[in-house]
Enzyme design. Structure first.
Site, PDB file in Angstrom:
ATOM      1  N   PRO A  80      31.856  54.054   0.710  1.00 39.86           N
ATOM      2  CA  PRO A  80      31.519  55.298   1.416  1.00 39.86           C
ATOM      3  C   PRO A  80      32.710  56.257   1.417  1.00 39.86           C
ATOM      4  O   PRO A  80      33.838  55.823   1.670  1.00 39.86           O
ATOM      5  CB  PRO A  80      31.200  54.855   2.849  1.00 39.86           C
ATOM      6  CG  PRO A  80      31.190  53.367   2.848  1.00 39.86           C
ATOM      7  CD  PRO A  80      31.831  52.873   1.590  1.00 39.86           C
ATOM      8  N   GLY A  84      38.031  55.531   4.861  1.00 39.85           N
ATOM      9  CA  GLY A  84      39.324  54.858   5.028  1.00 39.85           C
ATOM     10  C   GLY A  84      39.448  53.636   4.134  1.00 39.85           C
ATOM     11  O   GLY A  84      40.389  52.857   4.262  1.00 39.85           O
ATOM     12  N   ALA A  89      41.196  57.220  -3.835  1.00 35.85           N
ATOM     13  CA  ALA A  89      42.109  56.550  -4.772  1.00 35.85           C
ATOM     14  C   ALA A  89      41.323  55.868  -5.882  1.00 35.85           C
ATOM     15  O   ALA A  89      41.694  55.947  -7.059  1.00 35.85           O
ATOM     16  CB  ALA A  89      42.960  55.516  -4.033  1.00 35.85           C
ATOM     17  N   ASP A 130      47.616  53.626  -1.723  1.00 37.92           N
ATOM     18  CA  ASP A 130      46.205  53.508  -2.114  1.00 37.92           C
ATOM     19  C   ASP A 130      46.048  53.413  -3.633  1.00 37.92           C
ATOM     20  O   ASP A 130      45.335  52.549  -4.152  1.00 37.92           O
ATOM     21  CB  ASP A 130      45.416  54.739  -1.643  1.00 37.92           C
ATOM     22  CG  ASP A 130      45.122  54.712  -0.156  1.00 37.92           C
ATOM     23  OD1 ASP A 130      45.765  53.936   0.566  1.00 37.92           O
ATOM     24  OD2 ASP A 130      44.251  55.486   0.284  1.00 37.92           O
TER      25      ASP A 130
HETATM   26  O1  PMV Z   1      42.111  56.735   4.520  1.00 35.38           O
HETATM   27  P1  PMV Z   1      42.761  56.644   3.203  1.00 35.38           P
HETATM   28  O2  PMV Z   1      42.170  55.639   2.335  1.00 35.38           O
HETATM   29  O3  PMV Z   1      42.835  58.003   2.517  1.00 35.38           O
HETATM   30  O4  PMV Z   1      44.273  56.133   3.464  1.00 35.38           O
HETATM   31  C1  PMV Z   1      45.349  56.987   3.578  1.00 35.38           C
HETATM   32  C2  PMV Z   1      46.650  56.273   3.866  1.00 35.38           C
HETATM   33  C3  PMV Z   1      47.705  57.230   4.432  1.00 35.38           C
HETATM   34  O5  PMV Z   1      48.875  56.453   4.670  1.00 35.38           O
HETATM   35  C4  PMV Z   1      47.236  57.864   5.729  1.00 35.38           C
HETATM   36  C5  PMV Z   1      48.039  58.354   3.460  1.00 35.38           C
HETATM   37  C6  PMV Z   1      48.815  57.911   2.230  1.00 35.38           C
HETATM   38  O6  PMV Z   1      48.785  58.652   1.235  1.00 35.38           O
HETATM   39  O7  PMV Z   1      49.486  56.871   2.249  1.00 35.38           O
END
Ligand code: PMV
Length: 317
Positions: A80, A84, A89, A130
């Protein structure tokens, strides 16, 4: 046509602090995105004309990794978006991977480095956690110091990240998805503003760095009690950094008594939390009852891979 797939991830420890050059630990999961590159008459995504704003990650991947004739990129996702779980990525890594494979120069380190540049450009600020996890798979420890199992190094401005392979033992994680879409860029920017002006927030970033180091040792030993305690502590600091959300709080609270530990995972502001447990049934039920969607994830999965290569020209007519 060339197709690559890449996994999503859960961040076990260190999100947000890693953007400031601190350590972080993430694990690849068994939800994947695949991207197929086909020579075409014009640049398009899933058969629609490519628009920079609408297809930000795909279009930035193209700028970073493609200099050939027009192509269509077809994407298929099990992750999804804004959850998170690393969908941006995984789409970036699979796109960059497919483009480099189509050019005959696929190689994980270049995929990881180019995918990092894409995320950094689209989000305004990013760490490689990521994109390196989606590229390499298994577990990834990013840290300011270089140690055993070193894979590659990525630098941006003051920040220098050494990326390491990390072995993942058999552990059971349940993700709780709030259903609330939260964009990473604005959350990362908010934490930066807070850390620049608030001493306590800056200390929180330092403490997260230490949690990651202890967490990596606990993961190596498979010490679930210790991992759970560190997850709970990391979660408290993330709330203090302003990236919590009431719906995440409900899910974390529902899991706390019945799991080793739970915390938000990824950027926060909605998205998902993750719980470490020996009873995936009970934790899944508690997440559902608290209004979330439980997703039982397999961890330590394979990174980016070429699924197929061949010749096929897409006609947009
Ligand atoms: O929620 P995501 O999968 O976009 O995770 C981001 C992780 C962060 O530390 C908030 C940003 C990053 O680039 O490391």
């Amino acid at each position: 046509m060339t197709t690559c797939s890449a996994p999503g991830k859960i961040i076990l420890f260190g999100e947000h602090a890693v953007v400031f050059g601190k350590a972080a630990l993430a694990i690849a999961i068994d939800l994947r995105i695949s991207s197929s590159v086909t020579k075409s008459d014009s640049y398009s995504v899933n058969g629609h004309p490519m628009r920079k704003k609408h297809h930000a990650y795909v279009s930035a991947s193209l700028d970073e990794a493609w200099n050939g004739p027009p192509i269509n990129i077809d994407t298929e996702s099990e992750i999804p978006s804004g959850s998170g779980l690393g969908s941006s990525a995984a789409v970036t890594v699979s796109c960059v991977g497919a483009m480099l494979a189509e050019k005959g120069i696929f190689e994980p380190e270049s995929v990881a480095k180019k995918a990092y540049e894409v995320e950094n450009r689209v989000q305004g600020r990013a760490s490689p956690i990521d994109t390196s996890t989606s590229t390499h798979g298994h577990g990834i420890l990013v840290s300011p110091e270089r140690s055993d199992d070193f894979l590659w190094r990525i630098e941006k401005g003051e920040a220098k990240w050494n990326v390491h392979h990390c072995e993942v033992p058999m552990l059971n994680f349940v993700v709780g998805y709030t259903g609330i879409h939260a964009a990473t860029g604005p959350l990362v920017a908010r934490v930066k503003r807070l850390v620049d002006t608030d001493e306590k927030a800056a200390q929180g970033i330092e403490r997260i760095g230490e949690i990651v180091t202890d967490g990596a040792t606990a993961l190596r030993k498979g010490d679930k009690q210790k991992l759970g305690a560190l997850m709970r502590e990391n979660h408290v600091i993330l709330n203090e950094l302003g990236v919590g959300h009431p719906s995440l709080e409900k899910l974390v609270a529902a899991c706390n008594g019945i799991s080793f530990g739970a915390k938000l995972t990824g950027a926060g502001g909605g998205g998902s939390m993750v719980a470490l447990t020996d009873d995936i049934g009970e934790v899944s039920k508690a997440i559902t009852k608290a209004g979330g969607k439980p997703i039982v994830v397999m961890v330590g999965c394979e990174g980016v891979r070429i699924e197929s290569t061949g010749v096929r020209k897409r006609s947009n007519a």
